[in-house]
Design an enzyme around this catalytic site. Sequence first.
Site, PDB file in Angstrom:
ATOM      1  CB  CYS A 135      -2.736  39.103   8.120  1.00  0.00           C
ATOM      2  SG  CYS A 135      -3.786  39.525   9.530  1.00  0.00           S
ATOM      3  CB  CYS A 138      -3.407  36.589  10.784  1.00  0.00           C
ATOM      4  SG  CYS A 138      -4.685  37.588  10.002  1.00  0.00           S
ATOM      5  CG  ASP A 139       0.027  34.741   9.997  1.00  0.00           C
ATOM      6  OD1 ASP A 139      -0.765  33.946  10.533  1.00  0.00           O
ATOM      7  OD2 ASP A 139       0.005  35.005   8.784  1.00  0.00           O
TER       8      ASP A 139
END
Length: 316
Positions: A135, A138-139
């Site tokens: 992701c 997300c990261d």
Amino acid sequence: MAVHQSDVLIIGSGPAGLTAAVYSARANLNVIVLEGIQPGGQLTTTTEVENFPGFSNGIMGPALMDEMRQQAERFGARLMVRHVDKVELTEQPLRIYADDDVFETRSLIIASGASARLLGLETEKTLMGYGVSTCATCDGAFFRGKAVAVVGGGDSAMEEATFLTKFASKVYVIHRRDTLRASKIMQDKAFANDKIEFVWDSSPEEVLGDREQTGVTGVRVANLKTGEKKDIAVDGVFIAIGHIPNTSIFKGQVEMDEAGYILTRDGTRTNLPGVFAAGDVQDNRYRQAITAAGSGCMAAIDAERHLEGIADVHSE
């Protein structure tokens, strides 16, 4: 074989399932959560989560899920580690068979999530959350000024690669063919970005690095036409080869799209009365912890109103 009864049964214990449990239990309903074989869902495989509201300094994924779990239990939800084997959802009470138990419920919230497709490499598993991710949203911010690799050739891979150029100094796209599967508009956007470099006809053989000391340090790829192998120095590897919704157990009863995602309408309602779906199991677009939690809230409210409607009919 034990028989358990509930007002609301929730399958899944990620952000969607546990948020649904909090809201349903606070509504003074009898709530059971079947946690599955990976309690806490995908977030338990991540390290730091920085984009979930309410944690100004971030929080570790497993810690976030533990907080949600404790909150659900504080309001009276019963969490049970069970793997669902079979469901019967076409008549009341709804019946769910899990391990050696039967669960009879007046309403069901399906929050069983989706699983990212992985390459199947041992080092991919070992370094998941330590430089390997599924992701970019997300990261991606963890890789500011660093080089990363994206594996895949579809729209998801191009979207991830383009997004990562906001942070990374270089993005290598590793694809097993010499043409992309992505839509033309996504291809054009990626080709026009001078931070993106394509590694054609290649497949990762190993993610390089050490979980405890360095995290990811590179990826070893093999050219599928020549057999030549080379190491690419990167600090992160993003796997973008699709997701698989965890819905096989519901096929033939709950309506789904061609990819297996549950179709919802009028909020979180499915085609079956009293059956609702929340989180990644019905969301193939956003797939974020916060959107999953939001839809879990919606499903709990929809289930509560459904039960109120049944009670009103019976009282007339």
